[in-house]
Write an enzyme that holds these catalytic residues in place. Structure first.
Site, PDB file in Angstrom:
ATOM      1  N   ARG A   1      13.547   1.691   0.816  1.00 46.14           N
ATOM      2  CA  ARG A   1      12.384   2.553   0.581  1.00 46.14           C
ATOM      3  C   ARG A   1      12.425   3.740   1.552  1.00 46.14           C
ATOM      4  O   ARG A   1      12.554   3.554   2.745  1.00 46.14           O
ATOM      5  CB  ARG A   1      11.081   1.751   0.761  1.00 46.14           C
ATOM      6  CG  ARG A   1      10.864   0.732  -0.322  1.00 46.14           C
ATOM      7  CD  ARG A   1       9.608  -0.081  -0.091  1.00 46.14           C
ATOM      8  NE  ARG A   1       9.762  -1.037   0.991  1.00 46.14           N
ATOM      9  CZ  ARG A   1       8.823  -1.934   1.342  1.00 46.14           C
ATOM     10  NH1 ARG A   1       7.684  -1.964   0.703  1.00 46.14           N
ATOM     11  NH2 ARG A   1       9.038  -2.781   2.326  1.00 46.14           N
TER      12      ARG A   1
ATOM     13  N   CYS B   1       7.243   1.817   5.726  1.00 47.73           N
ATOM     14  CA  CYS B   1       6.030   1.886   6.568  1.00 47.73           C
ATOM     15  C   CYS B   1       5.808   3.260   7.193  1.00 47.73           C
ATOM     16  O   CYS B   1       4.883   3.972   6.807  1.00 47.73           O
ATOM     17  CB  CYS B   1       6.084   0.811   7.644  1.00 47.73           C
ATOM     18  SG  CYS B   1       5.883  -0.852   6.969  1.00 47.73           S
TER      19      CYS B   1
ATOM     20  N   THR C   1       0.867  -1.183   0.000  1.00 51.02           N
ATOM     21  CA  THR C   1       0.000   0.000   0.000  1.00 51.02           C
ATOM     22  C   THR C   1       0.906   1.235   0.000  1.00 51.02           C
ATOM     23  O   THR C   1       0.967   1.973   0.991  1.00 51.02           O
ATOM     24  CB  THR C   1      -0.921   0.031   1.243  1.00 51.02           C
ATOM     25  OG1 THR C   1      -0.133  -0.253   2.414  1.00 51.02           O
ATOM     26  CG2 THR C   1      -2.029  -0.991   1.137  1.00 51.02           C
TER      27      THR C   1
ATOM     28  N   GLY D   1      12.554   6.080   8.470  1.00 49.89           N
ATOM     29  CA  GLY D   1      12.297   5.949   7.035  1.00 49.89           C
ATOM     30  C   GLY D   1      11.705   4.581   6.793  1.00 49.89           C
ATOM     31  O   GLY D   1      11.069   4.011   7.684  1.00 49.89           O
TER      32      GLY D   1
ATOM     33  N   LYS E   1      -3.045  -0.144  13.827  1.00 52.98           N
ATOM     34  CA  LYS E   1      -1.754  -0.145  13.128  1.00 52.98           C
ATOM     35  C   LYS E   1      -1.251   1.278  12.876  1.00 52.98           C
ATOM     36  O   LYS E   1      -0.104   1.610  13.190  1.00 52.98           O
ATOM     37  CB  LYS E   1      -1.893  -0.916  11.802  1.00 52.98           C
ATOM     38  CG  LYS E   1      -0.666  -0.898  10.945  1.00 52.98           C
ATOM     39  CD  LYS E   1       0.514  -1.601  11.582  1.00 52.98           C
ATOM     40  CE  LYS E   1       1.779  -1.390  10.774  1.00 52.98           C
ATOM     41  NZ  LYS E   1       2.954  -1.956  11.422  1.00 52.98           N
TER      42      LYS E   1
HETATM   43  N1  LIG Z   1       7.536  -4.500   5.569  1.00 51.56           N
HETATM   44  C1  LIG Z   1       7.128  -4.441   6.818  1.00 51.56           C
HETATM   45  O1  LIG Z   1       7.928  -4.482   7.762  1.00 51.56           O
HETATM   46  C2  LIG Z   1       5.661  -4.304   7.145  1.00 51.56           C
HETATM   47  C3  LIG Z   1       5.247  -4.413   8.492  1.00 51.56           C
HETATM   48  C4  LIG Z   1       3.893  -4.272   8.790  1.00 51.56           C
HETATM   49  C5  LIG Z   1       2.993  -3.987   7.780  1.00 51.56           C
HETATM   50  N2  LIG Z   1       3.431  -3.859   6.488  1.00 51.56           N
HETATM   51  C6  LIG Z   1       2.433  -3.575   5.449  1.00 51.56           C
HETATM   52  O2  LIG Z   1       2.307  -4.740   4.659  1.00 51.56           O
HETATM   53  C7  LIG Z   1       2.021  -4.405   3.306  1.00 51.56           C
HETATM   54  C8  LIG Z   1       3.066  -5.050   2.405  1.00 51.56           C
HETATM   55  O3  LIG Z   1       4.316  -4.501   2.718  1.00 51.56           O
HETATM   56  P1  LIG Z   1       5.673  -5.143   2.199  1.00 51.56           P
HETATM   57  O4  LIG Z   1       6.772  -4.389   2.846  1.00 51.56           O
HETATM   58  O5  LIG Z   1       5.629  -6.624   2.321  1.00 51.56           O
HETATM   59  O6  LIG Z   1       5.582  -4.755   0.629  1.00 51.56           O
HETATM   60  P2  LIG Z   1       6.374  -5.405  -0.612  1.00 51.56           P
HETATM   61  O7  LIG Z   1       6.356  -4.389  -1.679  1.00 51.56           O
HETATM   62  O8  LIG Z   1       7.672  -5.978  -0.141  1.00 51.56           O
HETATM   63  O9  LIG Z   1       5.445  -6.647  -1.039  1.00 51.56           O
HETATM   64  C9  LIG Z   1       4.239  -6.527  -1.700  1.00 51.56           C
HETATM   65  C10 LIG Z   1       4.103  -7.725  -2.645  1.00 51.56           C
HETATM   66  O10 LIG Z   1       2.784  -7.770  -3.184  1.00 51.56           O
HETATM   67  C11 LIG Z   1       2.882  -8.191  -4.529  1.00 51.56           C
HETATM   68  N3  LIG Z   1       1.630  -7.837  -5.224  1.00 51.56           N
HETATM   69  C12 LIG Z   1       1.228  -6.629  -5.680  1.00 51.56           C
HETATM   70  N4  LIG Z   1       0.000  -6.709  -6.213  1.00 51.56           N
HETATM   71  C13 LIG Z   1      -0.403  -8.009  -6.082  1.00 51.56           C
HETATM   72  C14 LIG Z   1      -1.589  -8.718  -6.408  1.00 51.56           C
HETATM   73  N5  LIG Z   1      -2.625  -8.097  -6.964  1.00 51.56           N
HETATM   74  N6  LIG Z   1      -1.639 -10.029  -6.126  1.00 51.56           N
HETATM   75  C15 LIG Z   1      -0.592 -10.658  -5.539  1.00 51.56           C
HETATM   76  N7  LIG Z   1       0.555 -10.037  -5.194  1.00 51.56           N
HETATM   77  C16 LIG Z   1       0.649  -8.732  -5.456  1.00 51.56           C
HETATM   78  C17 LIG Z   1       4.122  -7.529  -5.049  1.00 51.56           C
HETATM   79  O11 LIG Z   1       4.609  -8.170  -6.210  1.00 51.56           O
HETATM   80  C18 LIG Z   1       5.056  -7.682  -3.831  1.00 51.56           C
HETATM   81  O12 LIG Z   1       5.780  -8.891  -3.895  1.00 51.56           O
HETATM   82  C19 LIG Z   1       1.992  -2.883   3.269  1.00 51.56           C
HETATM   83  O13 LIG Z   1       0.671  -2.439   3.452  1.00 51.56           O
HETATM   84  C20 LIG Z   1       2.841  -2.483   4.468  1.00 51.56           C
HETATM   85  O14 LIG Z   1       2.510  -1.211   4.955  1.00 51.56           O
HETATM   86  C21 LIG Z   1       4.731  -4.037   6.152  1.00 51.56           C
END
Ligand SMILES: NC(=O)c1ccc[n+]([C@@H]2O[C@H](COP(=O)([O-])OP(=O)(O)OC[C@H]3O[C@@H](n4cnc5c(N)ncnc54)[C@H](O)[C@@H]3O)[C@@H](O)[C@H]2O)c1
Length: 468
Positions: free
Chosen positions: A348, A278, A100, A275, A222
């Site tokens: 990021r 998130c 997101t 940074g 969150k």
């Molecule tokens: N990274 C963290 O530490 C963390 C912690 C808590 C919450 N979050 C939240 O989790 C979510 C994901 O974060 P992230 O860091 O894993 O992102 P990311 O970009 O690493 O992963 C997202 C994945 O989703 C895939 N994707 C996109 N559209 C898709 C679809 N329609 N169907 C299937 N796969 C699809 C992408 O190819 C990618 O691999 C965000 O909302 C983020 O805010 C992340």
């Protein structure tokens, strides 16, 4: 408590799970759920990621996760695919973990990946199932998506939706997923709650606190948590600005504040600020959503939190310029770190890379070294030079600037480094180096919010304070 799950076997009647989106969050969740004993199918639109995971390679740096991936694949309980048809047929509980990001040209969250994942899945599901959002989303998303998925689903209201926000921190993702400090279930029915209880049974059995909430509260937990952490970090960095104007020392100040039990020392470490993928985008999206809801004023302070955080970057550049004698043009700068925090290769919205870029734009000859994030950093900023080791990056440098507090940089010997640089000048952007040892070794040492010449304590640092 350390619990070994490697002998886990699937419980009779355990839900079969899919994890949609196998990035930092989803891959970790899928792998850990399989390790806990569940049958899991990971799904991503990126075939390169799917192939890597299926062949036992984690496509990003996360300590301990490659071992867990091999363990999970060896059990035969974990598979990966790009097929939504396969996912819809396989799963009882579907966790949606897609990104997101911030919308270009706006503070709001870009919901297209979430909307697409939910609707593509919903169209294909033909038996009662639970869709569980884990992505961080604007408040009200679950309510909106419930209408959306039930309108496109062949089974209508038999397709239910819940929200289960995720609090894992990159760098500690395995530990946080297997042993979270709490679970939050945002549910609209008793059935959804019982499905989630079954899906998290091994974790709940450890005594993990559980909060059952409505979906709006679960979504808010969150962003409220991230806003609080961001505010605490910017608070101490605001105090650093006051220190700079008065000759006070923010490190001593933070130490004294942290000894007050009501305040505590976590996330009270001054420096270059937060940074990553998130915190910055989450507090901006929260502001945007609060405006839409007519309560923008309630969280308008987050604009200041963001501004203080961004100012730390330009102020770090100012310190490097000051140390270099007032001009950056042609000055060789060694930038230690590129990732947004140690133990991650995630660049990021990384403060480190931003500072390196700003130095470069002022004409400095910047060389970057990060133990894990060089490849990702190069992809974002190919114009910067990259070195393969700490020794290489500091050799010939006229100013060294610490931007990400990897252990490798903390423990480096300033006497040894001093023999490699062209001038012994260091800016400690993370308050992570031993100032007195650097001074003993003949370095000019500067840090944000600390007087240029002062013997101050080294602030106790808890590595877990690294931002989620
Ligand atoms: N990274 C963290 O530490 C963390 C912690 C808590 C919450 N979050 C939240 O989790 C979510 C994901 O974060 P992230 O860091 O894993 O992102 P990311 O970009 O690493 O992963 C997202 C994945 O989703 C895939 N994707 C996109 N559209 C898709 C679809 N329609 N169907 C299937 N796969 C699809 C992408 O190819 C990618 O691999 C965000 O909302 C983020 O805010 C992340």
């Amino acid at each position: 408590m350390v619990t070994h799950y490697s002998d886990a076997t699937p419980h009779i009647g355990s839900p079969r799970m899919t994890v949609i989106g196998t990035g930092y969050l989803g891959a970790t969740h899928a792998i850990c759920m399989a390790v806990l004993g569940f049958e899991v199918l990971g799904v991503d639109v990126d075939p390169v990621k799917v192939d890597a995971l299926a062949s036992g390679r984690v496509p990003f740096f996360e300590p301990g996760l490659p071992e867990k991936l091999r363990e999970a694949l060896d059990t035969g309980r974990l598979r990966f695919t790009t097929s939504f048809d396969e996912a819809a047929a396989f799963g009882d509980v579907h966790f949606i973990c897609v990104g997101t990001p911030q919308q270009p040209g706006s503070h709001a969250a870009d919901m297209r990946y979430v909307d697409s994942a939910f609707s593509e899945l919903a169209k294909r599901i033909t038996r009662k199932a639970l869709l569980v959002g884990k992505s961080t989303v604007p408040i009200g998303t679950a309510a909106r998506l419930t209408e959306l998925v039930q309108s496109v689903s062949p089974i209508g209201s038999d397709l239910e939706l819940a929200w289960n926000p995720e609090f894992l921190r990159e760098g500690f993702a395995v530990e946080d997923t297997l042993h979270p400090d709490r679970l939050v279930f945002g549910v609209a029915s008793e059935w959804a709650e019982s499905e989630l209880r079954r899906a998290f049974r091994p974790i709940l059995d450890e005594g993990t606190p559980l909060v059952i909430a409505d979906t709006a509260t679960a979504e808010l937990v969150k962003v409220a948590a991230n806003s609080f952490l961001a505010t605490k970090i910017s608070y101490i960095n605001a105090m650093a600005e006051v220190c700079e104007a008065t000759g006070a020392d923010v490190n001593l100040l933070a130490t004294a504040l942290s000894l007050d039990d009501r305040i505590g020392g976590r996330f009270l470490k001054p420096g270059l600020g937060f940074g990553g993928g998130c915190l910055p985008k989450d507090i901006r999206a929260f502001r945007a959503r609060a405006e839409e809801l007519g309560v923008g004023q309630a969280v308008s302070f987050l604009a200041e939190v963001d501004a203080i955080n961004i100012r730390r970057r330009t102020r770090t550049v100012d310190l490097v310029r000051e140390l270099a004698g007032g001009r950056l043009n042609g000055v060789r700068v060694a930038a230690l770190g590129a990732a947004f925090k140690p133990n991650s290769d995630d660049v990021r919205d990384a403060p480190a890379l931003d500072v390196a870029r700003l130095l470069y734009l002022e004409g400095a000859i910047v060389t970057v070294y990060d133990p894990e994030a060089n490849v990702n950093a190069h992809r974002v900023y190919p114009d910067l030079d990259y070195a393969d080791s700490l020794e290489e990056v500091v050799t010939g440098a006229e100013v060294v600037v610490l931007l990400t507090e990897w252990d490798e940089f903390r423990v480096a010997d300033p006497f040894v480094l001093g023999d490699l640089v062209a001038a012994r000048r260091v800016v400690d952007g993370r308050h992570a180096l031993d100032a007195s040892r650097y001074r003993e070794a003949g370095w000019e040492y500067r840090a944000l919010g600390r007087p240029a010449v002062a013997a101050t304590v080294v602030l106790a640092q808890d590595a877990r304070d690294a931002v989620a």
